[in-house]
Design a protein around this motif. Structure first.
Motif, short mmCIF file in Angstrom:
data_model
loop_
_atom_site.label_atom_id
_atom_site.label_comp_id
_atom_site.label_asym_id
_atom_site.label_seq_id
_atom_site.Cartn_x
_atom_site.Cartn_y
_atom_site.Cartn_z
N TYR A 222 -28.58 11.76 28.32
CA TYR A 222 -27.70 10.76 27.70
C TYR A 222 -28.49 9.56 27.22
N GLN A 223 -29.44 9.10 28.05
CA GLN A 223 -30.26 7.95 27.65
C GLN A 223 -31.03 8.26 26.37
N LYS A 224 -31.59 9.44 26.30
CA LYS A 224 -32.35 9.85 25.12
C LYS A 224 -31.47 9.86 23.87
N TYR A 225 -30.25 10.44 24.01
CA TYR A 225 -29.40 10.57 22.83
C TYR A 225 -28.72 9.26 22.45
N TYR A 226 -28.48 8.39 23.43
CA TYR A 226 -27.99 7.06 23.08
C TYR A 226 -29.04 6.33 22.25
N GLU A 227 -30.27 6.37 22.68
CA GLU A 227 -31.35 5.71 21.94
C GLU A 227 -31.44 6.25 20.52
N GLU A 228 -31.43 7.57 20.40
CA GLU A 228 -31.53 8.18 19.08
C GLU A 228 -30.33 7.82 18.21
N THR A 229 -29.15 7.88 18.79
CA THR A 229 -27.93 7.58 18.04
C THR A 229 -27.92 6.14 17.54
N ILE A 230 -28.23 5.21 18.42
CA ILE A 230 -28.22 3.80 18.04
C ILE A 230 -29.25 3.53 16.96
N ASN A 231 -30.43 4.11 17.07
CA ASN A 231 -31.46 3.90 16.06
C ASN A 231 -31.07 4.47 14.70
N ASN A 232 -30.24 5.50 14.70
CA ASN A 232 -29.84 6.13 13.44
C ASN A 232 -28.58 5.52 12.83
#
Length: 296
Positions: A222-232
């Protein structure tokens, strides 16, 4: 109390979730934070009334965060001074059979706020690049062409969805919806303590679900995908705010101040009073004052 400004929490460069604090010390007691929130809430209530009368803009508040991050209590406290007719809260759960007959953004489109009103998405369209990413089998329920198994999900599906979400938010902002997105960032240890409280306090037992522990096992994903999502999906027209949320009272105050700071830029004002009303205002007052209490 240490000065805090909402711009300090907006994503403007590459976001690293491990470098983002889950707590900060603003040198203020819980009572001070609570009182400050009450003052900010009153100002938000006044702005809401003006925005409602202005009838040109609407506001979409997106709240995302891990389980126990405090979304429900934040909504209750931040929006308590609002006129009930001016704000609607949507808690998006698993899609219904009807919703699954449409594309994944459909149910979010139809929940968008009317002109002059607020909508709060407690979880949102972002679940479709977060939960669905951690549990890709969810995608199979959408009956997408060419996808029969998890192995059929194309590698670029998530990139496509980021683009679709960006287009969705760009479209609605261009048509008068102010979009503010908040990630309530808590630590894994704080989540553990909050889950324990749900089990220890009898009147909070109902909040606990075994699925909370299952998702906790996927914390790093979840932490990984939150980071990716927010950056995109962080853009000036639809900004992400990273809110340190280990302290619930502080998180509520930061979200409220961010909303107030943004809305004050619009200089909302009530519509001009009709000239006929202005010219005859004393006559109308006199007529009402002279009216018999028993009339009508």
């Amino acid at each position: 109390m240490k000065h805090i400004h909402p711009k300090d929490f907006v994503v403007t460069t590459a976001f690293s979730i491990k470098d983002a604090p889950t707590t900060i010390d603003i040198k203020a007691s819980d009572t001070t934070k609570k009182n400050e929130l009450a003052e900010v809430g009153k100002e938000l209530g006044k702005l809401q009334d003006k925005m409602y009368a202005n009838n040109r803009y609407s506001v979409l508040i997106v709240l995302q965060g891990m389980d126990t991050s405090g979304k429900d209590s934040l909504i209750k406290q931040v929006f308590k001074s609002f006129n009930a007719r001016g704000v609607v809260v949507y808690s998006f759960k698993q899609p219904t059979s009807t919703e699954l007959e449409h594309d994944y953004l459909w149910r979010h489109y139809i929940a968008l706020p009317e002109k002059g009103k607020f909508a709060v998405f407690n979880r949102s369209h972002y679940e479709n690049v977060l939960v669905s990413r951690v549990h890709p089998e969810i995608i199979l329920n959408e009956h997408l062409p060419g996808i029969e198994t998890v192995e059929d999900i194309p590698a670029n599906l998530w990139e496509q969805r980021y683009k679709q979400i960006n287009h969705f938010e760009k479209h609605i902002t261009q048509n008068g919806t102010i979009v503010l997105k908040f990630f309530l960032h808590i630590s894994k240890e704080e989540q553990r303590q909050r889950l324990l409280r749900r089990l220890e306090l009898k009147n909070h037992n109902w909040k606990f679900s075994p699925s909370d522990l299952n998702d906790r096992q996927n914390w790093e994903k979840y932490q990984k995908y939150y980071e990716e999502t927010i950056n995109n999906t962080a853009h000036s027209h639809a900004p992400w705010y990273i809110i340190p949320a280990d302290d619930k009272k502080l998180a509520r105050l930061l979200v409220a101040k961010a909303i107030l700071n943004e809305l004050e830029k619009y200089n909302f004002h009530e519509p001009e009073v009709d000239e006929e009303v202005l010219e005859n205002i004393n006559k109308y007052k006199k007529k009402l004052e002279n009216e018999s209490p028993t009339e009508g």
